[in-house]
Design a protein around this motif. Structure first.
Motif, PDB file in Angstrom:
ATOM      1  N   GLY A 107       0.236  -0.818  -0.005  1.00 51.85           N
ATOM      2  CA  GLY A 107      -0.178  -0.575  -0.112  1.00 51.85           C
ATOM      3  C   GLY A 107       0.686   1.270   0.025  1.00 51.85           C
ATOM      4  O   GLY A 107       0.156   2.459  -0.125  1.00 51.85           O
ATOM      5  N   ILE A 108       2.302   1.441   0.075  1.00 52.96           N
ATOM      6  CA  ILE A 108       3.169   2.254   0.145  1.00 52.96           C
ATOM      7  C   ILE A 108       3.700   2.636  -0.637  1.00 52.96           C
ATOM      8  O   ILE A 108       4.527   3.128  -1.874  1.00 52.96           O
ATOM      9  CB  ILE A 108       4.183   2.350   1.718  1.00 52.96           C
ATOM     10  N   LEU A 109       4.319   1.714  -1.083  1.00 57.87           N
ATOM     11  CA  LEU A 109       5.363   0.871  -2.566  1.00 57.87           C
ATOM     12  C   LEU A 109       4.690  -0.730  -2.900  1.00 57.87           C
ATOM     13  O   LEU A 109       4.440  -1.183  -2.314  1.00 57.87           O
ATOM     14  CB  LEU A 109       6.721   1.158  -2.336  1.00 57.87           C
ATOM     15  N   GLU A 110       5.144  -0.413  -4.117  1.00 60.98           N
ATOM     16  CA  GLU A 110       5.026  -2.280  -5.088  1.00 60.98           C
ATOM     17  C   GLU A 110       6.283  -2.345  -5.663  1.00 60.98           C
ATOM     18  O   GLU A 110       7.262  -0.928  -6.522  1.00 60.98           O
ATOM     19  CB  GLU A 110       3.997  -1.326  -6.115  1.00 60.98           C
ATOM     20  N   VAL A 111       6.171  -3.207  -6.063  1.00 58.33           N
ATOM     21  CA  VAL A 111       7.786  -3.618  -6.269  1.00 58.33           C
ATOM     22  C   VAL A 111       7.829  -4.881  -7.165  1.00 58.33           C
ATOM     23  O   VAL A 111       7.018  -6.055  -6.725  1.00 58.33           O
ATOM     24  CB  VAL A 111       8.976  -3.963  -5.180  1.00 58.33           C
ATOM     25  N   TYR A 112       7.735  -4.448  -8.397  1.00 57.73           N
ATOM     26  CA  TYR A 112       8.264  -5.862  -9.313  1.00 57.73           C
ATOM     27  C   TYR A 112       9.310  -6.598  -9.597  1.00 57.73           C
ATOM     28  O   TYR A 112      10.312  -6.007 -10.123  1.00 57.73           O
ATOM     29  CB  TYR A 112       7.216  -5.402 -10.422  1.00 57.73           C
ATOM     30  N   LEU A 113       8.948  -7.529  -9.558  1.00 58.76           N
ATOM     31  CA  LEU A 113       9.964  -8.733  -9.632  1.00 58.76           C
ATOM     32  C   LEU A 113      10.028  -9.279 -10.930  1.00 58.76           C
ATOM     33  O   LEU A 113       8.857 -10.269 -10.830  1.00 58.76           O
ATOM     34  CB  LEU A 113      10.537  -9.683  -8.500  1.00 58.76           C
ATOM     35  N   SER A 114      10.408  -9.653 -12.009  1.00 58.25           N
ATOM     36  CA  SER A 114      10.689 -10.576 -12.870  1.00 58.25           C
ATOM     37  C   SER A 114      10.620 -11.967 -12.314  1.00 58.25           C
ATOM     38  O   SER A 114      11.374 -12.108 -12.063  1.00 58.25           O
ATOM     39  CB  SER A 114      11.768  -9.977 -14.023  1.00 58.25           C
ATOM     40  N   LYS A 115       9.954 -12.600 -12.786  1.00 55.65           N
ATOM     41  CA  LYS A 115       9.794 -14.483 -12.739  1.00 55.65           C
ATOM     42  C   LYS A 115      10.725 -14.801 -13.362  1.00 55.65           C
ATOM     43  O   LYS A 115      11.336 -15.685 -12.924  1.00 55.65           O
ATOM     44  CB  LYS A 115       7.811 -14.871 -13.665  1.00 55.65           C
ATOM     45  N   LYS A 116      11.145 -14.770 -14.703  1.00 56.72           N
ATOM     46  CA  LYS A 116      12.759 -15.017 -15.094  1.00 56.72           C
ATOM     47  C   LYS A 116      13.791 -14.125 -14.492  1.00 56.72           C
ATOM     48  O   LYS A 116      13.903 -12.888 -15.541  1.00 56.72           O
ATOM     49  CB  LYS A 116      12.473 -15.221 -16.420  1.00 56.72           C
ATOM     50  N   GLY A 117      14.174 -14.193 -13.816  1.00 57.64           N
ATOM     51  CA  GLY A 117      15.584 -13.660 -13.288  1.00 57.64           C
ATOM     52  C   GLY A 117      15.237 -13.512 -11.319  1.00 57.64           C
ATOM     53  O   GLY A 117      16.800 -13.352 -10.970  1.00 57.64           O
ATOM     54  N   GLY A 118      14.437 -12.631 -11.604  1.00 52.80           N
ATOM     55  CA  GLY A 118      14.384 -12.313 -10.290  1.00 52.80           C
ATOM     56  C   GLY A 118      14.634 -10.705 -10.145  1.00 52.80           C
ATOM     57  O   GLY A 118      15.050 -10.566  -8.865  1.00 52.80           O
ATOM     58  N   PHE A 119      15.311  -9.725 -11.559  1.00 57.39           N
ATOM     59  CA  PHE A 119      15.245  -8.853 -11.247  1.00 57.39           C
ATOM     60  C   PHE A 119      14.101  -7.748 -10.446  1.00 57.39           C
ATOM     61  O   PHE A 119      12.933  -7.937 -10.781  1.00 57.39           O
ATOM     62  CB  PHE A 119      15.609  -8.335 -12.689  1.00 57.39           C
ATOM     63  N   ILE A 120      14.873  -6.834  -9.733  1.00 53.84           N
ATOM     64  CA  ILE A 120      13.817  -6.112  -9.302  1.00 53.84           C
ATOM     65  C   ILE A 120      13.892  -4.923 -10.865  1.00 53.84           C
ATOM     66  O   ILE A 120      13.976  -4.243 -11.415  1.00 53.84           O
ATOM     67  CB  ILE A 120      14.448  -4.740  -8.337  1.00 53.84           C
ATOM     68  N   SER A 121      12.102  -4.960 -11.348  1.00 55.26           N
ATOM     69  CA  SER A 121      11.990  -4.494 -12.831  1.00 55.26           C
ATOM     70  C   SER A 121      11.775  -3.261 -12.531  1.00 55.26           C
ATOM     71  O   SER A 121      11.722  -2.232 -13.080  1.00 55.26           O
ATOM     72  CB  SER A 121      11.027  -5.012 -13.359  1.00 55.26           C
TER      73      SER A 121
END
Length: 643
Positions: A20-34
């Motif tokens: 609710g404060i931030l959203e973090v998108y992690l790539s399913k292929k790789g685990g990168f913070i996209s």
């Protein structure tokens, strides 16, 4: 502040962490913070980069028979993910990279790597850590570097802060392109010739100008510009402890730099060279947890946004430090508070030519590191280290120590050399080990005849010249870290175009007359030559058949050979030669110290004369501008019978 429970969403491409404060998108292929969404901004990370080139872990490694500090670059790719913890209060995601024999053909490091991301309820950030493992049966290999990288949006983040007195508006990456800048030597340095913002014209940009000691790298990052519709935001890397960083508290590492980029350096060869390359052998099991670090986000609508956001980031850093070790990481390899122990005691110094009594070691650096020789903590990079400073009474307490075997190490400002106990301390969960009163016997043979400098493991007290006005960084004008300016090594030849430095004991002032680095001299024909410095001093008498002692403490060395002669500049062989030593590269990278070295040299009385004497210090290797020595402290002692 949102009170929303932490949520997990998964789609075809991303694993999304949301509180609710931030959203973090992690790539399913790789685990990168996209992507990191915060404060109404769809992504704080650089959207112009590929999704795998925004937030990630990487490693530089090489095969066991290789040398040097470069190697195979590998961005860590998590090939599978798993939800480790999922409840309203916490979400922890794991991305793993596993190694097998087929990985050799793909040039992957022989490591299992488990990358973890943790989000907590009501937290303005993301915790990141990883577990690196090498199994006994796997191939040997070398590792010069392990780090985490964050690349932010260049059109938003333009103000960098790494310390109270190291903050400034920064150029953009485009200013470093050949069309706008001129690459200098070393190539990391670029002269800004036609920057987008004209006020940067004539400045030098170099990421190494913003390096700091591990002990001082606790929070650094970037602040975005403020507009009528968008308040300013801060993006901060908080490192609550340096127990998992290689090389101990004085090891220098990169922080943030033009990009905008922020780094968390866990292992690097910077300012130390090949000596701190981690070498994992065949038949050696190794495992280490790096982190957690905390990526903290904040925002401000105040008029003075930079001071406000920086102060808030420092306050958050203090909270993280107080919370260490964290109680929430789910990995069993991360030791919680109840799995750790402590050591306490009192440190004193014995130097009978300063005092007949033992001296309280005030302000000493004292710590635990894996067993080794005195000073070996400087190059130790496989295990954990735990350091503190003594108080005015020499008392110390080192807390939250991993279970394991250690030696106790120390060094004391004002005294040369290193302390190391000769007993291995075994720390067990809950242990409180009282080592009592320990005494460091500082190297000493006789009374001081003269000394140059301060024994503090840096060359900061010596003469640092003004920079060439054509190659400046305005941050470091009239700054305590003036040694961070570009090209200072070239100023030696300006000051001493024909003759080398001569220092006269009793008349010269080392803050004005001892150049901070013993460098080569560039001739008009473009060749480089070694240089010989002279120390002139008088002796009222010389003790016959006595042995004097010359103490040479070096703060940094890079591909150099130091020769010492007494009263005969052509003596062959010299009285002392170091051989080829050092790969610190501190001169080129604007550091005022690298690895500490101490040489204790016997000087026979027959080499000395009554009245006028000269010690010649020659640095013989001269293939370029960056070979040289930074002295920490020099002392000549009389034979012990002079007491």
């Amino acid at each position: 502040m949102s009170s929303q429970a932490v949520k997990l969403r998964v789609d075809d491409n991303y694993v999304v962490m949301d509180n609710g404060i931030l959203e973090v998108y992690l790539s399913k292929k790789g685990g990168f913070i996209s992507a990191i969404q915060y404060n109404g901004v769809d992504n704080l990370l650089e959207v112009l980069n590929e999704a795998h080139d925004r937030g990630y872990w990487d490693i530089v490694w090489n095969e066991a028979d290789s040398t040097g500090t470069t190697g195979i670059y590998e961005r860590v790719v998590g090939t599978s993910y798993k939800v480790i913890v999922q409840n309203d209060e916490q979400l922890e995601i794991s991305f793993t990279k596993t190694w097998d024999r087929s990985s050799m053909e793909e040039k992957q490091s022989p490591l299992n790597i488990d990358i973890r991301y943790v989000m907590l309820r009501n937290s303005c950030g993301l915790y990141c850590y990883s577990i690196f493992e090498h199994r006994k049966e796997w191939p040997a290999f070398n590792v010069p570097q392990i780090r985490m990288v964050f690349k932010l949006r260049k059109e938003k983040f333009n103000y960098m802060a790494i310390a109270d007195n190291k903050q400034r508006l920064m150029p953009v990456p485009d200013d470093r392109l050949p069309t706008r800048g001129r690459t200098l030597v070393p190539p990391e340095a670029v002269l800004l010739v036609d920057p987008i913002e004209p006020h940067f014209k004539g400045e030098v940009d170099d990421k190494y100008q913003y390096s700091s000691n591990n002990k001082d790298i606790k929070v650094h990052g970037w602040i975005s510009s403020k507009s009528e519709t968008n308040p300013a935001m801060g993006f901060w890397v908080i490192i609550p402890t340096n127990e998992f960083q290689s090389g101990g508290p004085l090891k220098q590492n990169l922080t943030s730099h033009v990009g905008p980029i922020s780094l968390a350096m866990f292992l690097s060869s910077h300012y130390a060279g090949e000596d701190v390359v981690m070498r994992v052998q065949r038949n050696e099991s190794w495992k280490k947890v790096f982190g957690p670090i905390f990526i903290y986000l904040n925002t401000s609508s105040e008029n003075q946004v930079q001071p406000s956001l920086w102060k808030d980031a420092k306050d958050q850093m203090s909270k993280e430090v107080q919370s260490w070790p964290y109680d929430f990481p789910a990995s069993g390899d991360f030791h919680k508070s109840h799995q750790r122990g402590s050591v306490y005691g009192t440190l004193k110094v014995q130097d009978r030519f300063i005092s007949d009594h033992q001296i309280l070691a005030e302000g000493a650096y004292i710590g635990l590191a894996p067993p080794g020789e005195p000073g070996s903590w400087q190059t130790e990079c496989k295990g954990y280290q735990f350091w503190t400073q003594t108080n005015k009474r020499g008392f110390f307490s080192i807390n939250n120590i991993h279970s394991g075997n250690y030696n106790l190490y120390a060094w004391i400002p004002g005294f040369i050399g290193d302390y190391c106990n000769n007993v291995v301390l075994t720390i067990k969960p809950g242990n409180k080990v009282n080592v009592g009163e320990i005494v460091y016997e500082a190297p000493r043979n006789g009374p001081t005849l003269w000394e140059i400098g301060i024994p503090d493991r840096t060359a900061a007290e010596f003469y640092v010249p003004d920079p060439n006005p054509n190659y400046i960084n305005t941050l470091y004008l009239n700054h305590p870290d003036r040694f961070r300016q570009h090209g200072l090594w070239e100023r030696y030849a300006d000051l001493y175009p024909n003759e080398d430095l001569i220092y006269t004991v009793g008349h010269s002032d080392y803050t004005k007359h001892w150049f901070f680095a013993h460098v080569t001299r560039k001739r008009d024909d473009g060749t480089y030559h070694g240089t010989t410095w002279q120390i002139k001093f008088k002796l009222h008498n010389v003790q016959k058949n006595g042995t004097y002692k010359l103490r040479l403490a070096l703060a940094a060395v890079n591909f150099s050979q130091l020769q010492v002669r007494v009263n005969n500049p052509k003596e062959d062989p010299p009285m002392f030669t170091s051989g080829l030593i050092g790969k610190d590269n501190a001169i080129a990278r604007h550091g005022i110290h690298g690895l500490y070295r101490l040489y204790n040299i016997d000087v026979s009385s027959h080499l000395l004369v009554k009245d006028d004497n000269i010690i010649y210090l020659t640095q013989t290797i001269a293939n370029g501008p960056f070979q040289g020595i930074m002295y920490d402290y020099i002392r000549l002692e009389a034979p012990p019978s002079h007491k």
